[in-house]
Structure formats: C-alpha cells, structure tokens
Design an enzyme around this catalytic site. Sequence first.
Site, PDB file in Angstrom:
ATOM      1  N   ASP A 129     -18.602  36.166 -10.249  1.00 33.97           N
ATOM      2  CA  ASP A 129     -17.743  35.038  -9.905  1.00 33.97           C
ATOM      3  C   ASP A 129     -18.003  34.571  -8.473  1.00 33.97           C
ATOM      4  O   ASP A 129     -18.435  35.368  -7.636  1.00 33.97           O
ATOM      5  CB  ASP A 129     -16.282  35.493 -10.072  1.00 33.97           C
ATOM      6  N   HIS A 156     -25.039  28.413  -7.922  1.00 36.56           N
ATOM      7  CA  HIS A 156     -25.549  29.022  -9.160  1.00 36.56           C
ATOM      8  C   HIS A 156     -27.022  29.414  -9.010  1.00 36.56           C
ATOM      9  O   HIS A 156     -27.461  30.427  -9.552  1.00 36.56           O
ATOM     10  CB  HIS A 156     -25.372  28.066 -10.349  1.00 36.56           C
ATOM     11  N   LEU A 191     -34.701  49.644 -17.666  1.00 35.65           N
ATOM     12  CA  LEU A 191     -33.357  49.047 -17.567  1.00 35.65           C
ATOM     13  C   LEU A 191     -33.126  48.016 -18.672  1.00 35.65           C
ATOM     14  O   LEU A 191     -33.980  47.173 -18.932  1.00 35.65           O
ATOM     15  CB  LEU A 191     -33.215  48.348 -16.207  1.00 35.65           C
ATOM     16  N   SER A 245     -10.993  37.896 -17.933  1.00 31.17           N
ATOM     17  CA  SER A 245     -11.554  36.642 -18.443  1.00 31.17           C
ATOM     18  C   SER A 245     -12.337  36.796 -19.752  1.00 31.17           C
ATOM     19  O   SER A 245     -13.464  36.303 -19.868  1.00 31.17           O
ATOM     20  CB  SER A 245     -12.437  35.965 -17.383  1.00 31.17           C
ATOM     21  N   GLU A 278     -13.909  52.095 -15.626  1.00 35.24           N
ATOM     22  CA  GLU A 278     -13.269  51.952 -14.322  1.00 35.24           C
ATOM     23  C   GLU A 278     -13.439  50.495 -13.893  1.00 35.24           C
ATOM     24  O   GLU A 278     -14.454  49.866 -14.217  1.00 35.24           O
ATOM     25  CB  GLU A 278     -13.942  52.881 -13.296  1.00 35.24           C
TER      26      GLU A 278
HETATM   27  C1  FPP Z   1     -18.732  31.951 -12.077  1.00 34.93           C
HETATM   28  O1  FPP Z   1     -18.619  31.582 -10.730  1.00 34.93           O
HETATM   29  C2  FPP Z   1     -20.116  31.886 -12.436  1.00 34.93           C
HETATM   30  C3  FPP Z   1     -20.615  31.230 -13.504  1.00 34.93           C
HETATM   31  C4  FPP Z   1     -19.792  30.515 -14.488  1.00 34.93           C
HETATM   32  C5  FPP Z   1     -22.062  31.144 -13.737  1.00 34.93           C
HETATM   33  C6  FPP Z   1     -22.807  32.362 -13.355  1.00 34.93           C
HETATM   34  C7  FPP Z   1     -24.203  32.087 -13.533  1.00 34.93           C
HETATM   35  C8  FPP Z   1     -25.175  32.630 -12.804  1.00 34.93           C
HETATM   36  C9  FPP Z   1     -24.966  33.600 -11.712  1.00 34.93           C
HETATM   37  C10 FPP Z   1     -26.555  32.286 -13.125  1.00 34.93           C
HETATM   38  C11 FPP Z   1     -27.080  33.238 -14.136  1.00 34.93           C
HETATM   39  C12 FPP Z   1     -28.309  32.742 -14.635  1.00 34.93           C
HETATM   40  C13 FPP Z   1     -29.356  33.487 -15.023  1.00 34.93           C
HETATM   41  C14 FPP Z   1     -30.521  32.820 -15.539  1.00 34.93           C
HETATM   42  C15 FPP Z   1     -29.373  34.959 -14.952  1.00 34.93           C
HETATM   43  P1  FPP Z   1     -18.057  30.172 -10.307  1.00 34.93           P
HETATM   44  O2  FPP Z   1     -19.132  29.380  -9.756  1.00 34.93           O
HETATM   45  O3  FPP Z   1     -17.259  29.623 -11.392  1.00 34.93           O
HETATM   46  O4  FPP Z   1     -17.114  30.588  -9.171  1.00 34.93           O
HETATM   47  P2  FPP Z   1     -15.989  29.783  -8.437  1.00 34.93           P
HETATM   48  O5  FPP Z   1     -14.789  30.604  -8.761  1.00 34.93           O
HETATM   49  O6  FPP Z   1     -16.396  29.858  -7.027  1.00 34.93           O
HETATM   50  O7  FPP Z   1     -15.917  28.393  -8.962  1.00 34.93           O
END
Ligand code: FPP
Length: 233
Positions: free
Chosen positions: A12, A29, A123, A187, A198
């Site tokens: 997050d 992202h 992994l 969530s 944990e």
């Molecule tokens: C939540 O944080 C994050 C997401 C909904 C997307 C997470 C995606 C990635 C880390 C990319 C993964 C991709 C690959 C290819 C592995 P948010 O941005 O909603 O957080 P906020 O609470 O700051 O809005």
Amino acid sequence: MKECKHLAIIMDGNGHYAQAQGLPRTAGHLVGSDNVRTIAIAAEELGVEYLTLYAFSTENWKRSMEEVKYIMSLPALFFKKYMKEFMRRNYSMHILGEMDALPEATRNVLIEAVEESKNNTGLHLNLAVNYGSHREIILAAKQYAKDVKEGKASEDLTEELFESYLMTKDFPPVDLLIRTSGEQRISNYLLWQIAYAELEFVPESWPEFTPEVLKRCIEEYQTRDRRFGGVTK
Ligand code: FPP
C-alpha cells in the site's frame, strides 16, 4: 530460528508516496513495481520460500481509468526488465486471481512469465492480480458443489479438501502478513490463508519499504509466540 516460509504483503501507499513528491500516482506504481524485485531478492535472502504480493484487487477497478490502465501496463515493463534475472535466480512465478477479466496483453505477459518459470525450484513469487478473497472462496465453493454433484468429490467436506479448491492450493499457509503505509486492515486479502498468520503494519509506504525494513519485520516475527490456538510451553 523460527522460519518465515510464506510471506504475504499488501503493498500500500504508492499513490501517496508519489503525491507527496508532487508526482502523479502512476509514478508511485512504477517505483512500487521496481521495489517488487528488490524485496523479492531480500526476502529470498532471509529464507522466505513463498512471497505473495497484492498487486491489484477485485475492488481496484473502481480507480480512474487512467490509473487502472497504467497498473495493467506494468507487468510487461516489469518482466521485460527483470525476467532474465528471475530465471537466473530460479524463481517460479504464479498468479492468483481471475485472469480472464484482465486486458489481453496483460494476461499474455503474466501467462508467459508463469509458463517460462514453471520448472524453477527457487522462490515462489506469487502476484495477486484481480484477486479478492471473497471471490476466491465463492469460486471454490461453486466448483466444489459442482464436483459433488458430478460425483467427483466427497460430500464430507474437510478443511484440507476445501483448501484444494483455493487459488493457493499449492502453497503452505501464510506465516507473516505485512501491510505497508500505516493502514491496519486486511482488504479482502487471503482471508482463509491468514487464519494463524502473524500480522505486521508498518508506517513506510511500499516504495519506502526497503530490505532493512523487511529484515526488521522478520526479526519482529521471530520474537512472536505462535501458539496456533494451543498454550505457551
Ligand atoms: C496500493 O497502493 C497499491 C496498488 C493498488 C497497486 C500496487 C501495484 C504495484 C506495486 C505494482 C505491481 C506490479 C507488478 C508488475 C509487480 P495505493 O497506490 O493505492 O496507495 P495509496 O493508499 O497511497 O493510494
């Protein structure tokens, strides 16, 4: 030393991380997806065998079209940058979630990564994409009911039998679930699988979640007294 075999992370805070620097949410992202590689390597070095990351939930479709489109474009970029290294490291990729609803190009990239790495024994890097635990449990129940009706499954439903219908059927239960960015909720993530996990909630956003922070989390996990419903020795 208590091992953390299966680590799950709710990644997050990408959006807020970017916005705090005056950048668009999508920039967060991108940094977040690069951090998947960094943390996968760190987790492996700390003895983790299964790393299950929440990349996109069944609820994330509610975001702006621009943001959804951007997140869906990330797997292509991610595997282009890192797949060779993952193969060298012997990682096997798995996807949890309903792939049918993904844009075709995204789906193909994910399928290809899974296929290419399927004989690897290192992994297990599991990405939850268009995943939601309620949906997973409903799908499992439906398939089980169908199998019973067709005489393919016993009517005597046990926990083990039900688990064999979940998207995580090939993985052990989660030992530790970490959520970044300060929120303290689950969530709709791996509800069945975290029954005895944990839980740790850290203030750092996902892009700020470094190998040092992960190490601290695992050290904290090792101090926990896991009783699984029993009593302390
Ligand atoms: C939540 O944080 C994050 C997401 C909904 C997307 C997470 C995606 C990635 C880390 C990319 C993964 C991709 C690959 C290819 C592995 P948010 O941005 O909603 O957080 P906020 O609470 O700051 O809005």
